[in-house]
Write an enzyme that holds these catalytic residues in place. Structure first.
Site, short mmCIF file in Angstrom:
data_model
loop_
_atom_site.label_atom_id
_atom_site.label_comp_id
_atom_site.label_asym_id
_atom_site.label_seq_id
_atom_site.Cartn_x
_atom_site.Cartn_y
_atom_site.Cartn_z
N ASP A 42 1.66 -4.44 -3.93
CA ASP A 42 2.61 -4.76 -4.99
C ASP A 42 2.13 -4.24 -6.34
OD1 ASP A 42 0.52 -6.70 -4.80
OD2 ASP A 42 1.64 -8.05 -6.13
N GLU B 132 -0.42 -9.67 -4.74
CA GLU B 132 -1.69 -9.84 -5.43
C GLU B 132 -1.51 -10.02 -6.92
OE1 GLU B 132 -5.28 -8.69 -7.69
OE2 GLU B 132 -3.34 -7.66 -7.66
#
Length: 347
Positions: free
Chosen positions: A64, A121
């Protein structure tokens, strides 16, 4: 390898993957990695070579990114891949994919290899995908060393800081702003109450031969309801970064010692152990003639360390470009990370 790494990084950059919307890049990785998949969900993919009894090295990376800043699609300019996530950490993911492709061809290896790609994350640790991985893919917990390919400018970043977030409330008594003496301005109370926070100096802490810096910062402040009302409540968000070796409860106590008012802990992510005593970390250092530095931030190495695993950060991204509008990664640094890891895992 440089042209392939640049192309791979750019392909990853051009797949939008903001946190909570990573399904397209997960699908890309599923088809791009040549090794057998040993664990797959909508949050993580794990690929691995066959187990042989050699030490297991796990390479890990998140898919991400932070929200876009008009920096997607990306491009290649002046020896860099430019675009959202190039540094943090699609360059590192590209290295993982290419190294997995090399390993799938069956070269002699000095260790067993696994590759973990996961989501979310860039969000608070409470939304981390890793606890589910630890519960459902116990092979991860057999790792002798975890290398997280976060941006480190191709230095080994050992350990990481704990990350404590708290809210402190200062209370007063509301009144008309033309007659403030009839009340108690919560902003005045907050200014006085925050004096110790503002005056708090960074504290250097030596751990494992590395120097971490503990810092306390006010990061948000909110108060007041109207221009003609003396506010009776001010809320301040605090962020305390504390060194490995300090327990989370000890960090919370230290924070309460420094500030007055009502302190509420909103999150507390423990630090990571400094794994500089690991033989595998030393082998990795020698493989690329790498510097070893403290990780002056929090990263998922802390989550792996909490499982009793040795974990370090090493990646091609430049920390100074992470989360920037002009985010980029140098192709030469992509190649250096790849060659270092290739040397490290080769027999």
């Amino acid at each position: 390898m440089a042209p392939d790494l640049a192309r791979r990084t750019l392909e990853l950059v051009n797949i939008p993957s903001p946190s909570r919307d990573e399904h397209r890049i997960l699908e890309y990785v599923r088809h791009a990695v040549s090794l057998p998949v040993t664990y797959a969900t909508d949050e993580a993919l794990l690929f691995a070579t066959a187990r042989t009894g050699r030490p297991l090295v796990l390479l890990a990376g998140h898919l991400d990114t932070v929200p876009a800043q008009d920096n997607i699609p990306g491009g290649i300019e002046n020896g860099c891949v430019i675009g959202l996530g190039a540094s943090d950490m699609k360059g590192g993911v590209a290295v993982m994919i290419e190294l997995a492709g090399w390993a799938a061809a069956g070269p002699p290896l000095a260790c067993d290899l696994a590759f973990l790609f996961f989501v979310r994350e860039e969000l608070p640790v409470e939304e981390s995908a890793l606890p589910r991985v630890f519960a459902e893919a116990p092979a991860v917990l057999d790792s002798d060393l975890v290398v997280v390919l976060e941006p480190t400018d191709n230095a080994i970043h050992a350990g990481c800081l704990g990350n404590l977030n708290a809210t402190i409330v200062f209370r007063g008594e509301s009144a008309h702003s033309a007659r403030p003496w009839q009340g108690l301005n919560a902003i005045d109370v907050a200014v006085r109450g925050l004096a110790q926070v503002v005056d708090a100096q960074p504290v250097e802490v030596g751990v494992g031969g590395l120097t971490f810096v503990e810092v306390l910062s006010a990061t948000r402040i909110e108060g007041g309801i109207a221009d003609n009302v003396i506010p009776d409540r001010v809320e301040v968000r605090l962020n305390y970064r504390y060194a490995p070796g300090r327990e989370p409860a000890e960090a919370e106590q230290r924070l309460r010692e420094l500030v007055g008012g009502e302190v509420g802990i909103t999150s507390n992510s423990p630090p990571a152990r400094v794994a500089t005593d690991s033989e595998l970390v030393e082998r990795l250092r020698r493989a690329g003639d790498l510097a070893i530095e403290p990780k002056q931030a929090w990263t998922p190495v802390a989550e792996f360390a909490a499982q009793g695993l040795d974990a370090v950060n090493l990646g091609p991204g430049a920390t100074r470009y992470a989360h920037r509008r002009d985010e980029r990664v140098e192709i030469a640094e992509l190649e250096r990370t790849f060659e270092t890891l290739l040397q490290f895992v080769s027999s």
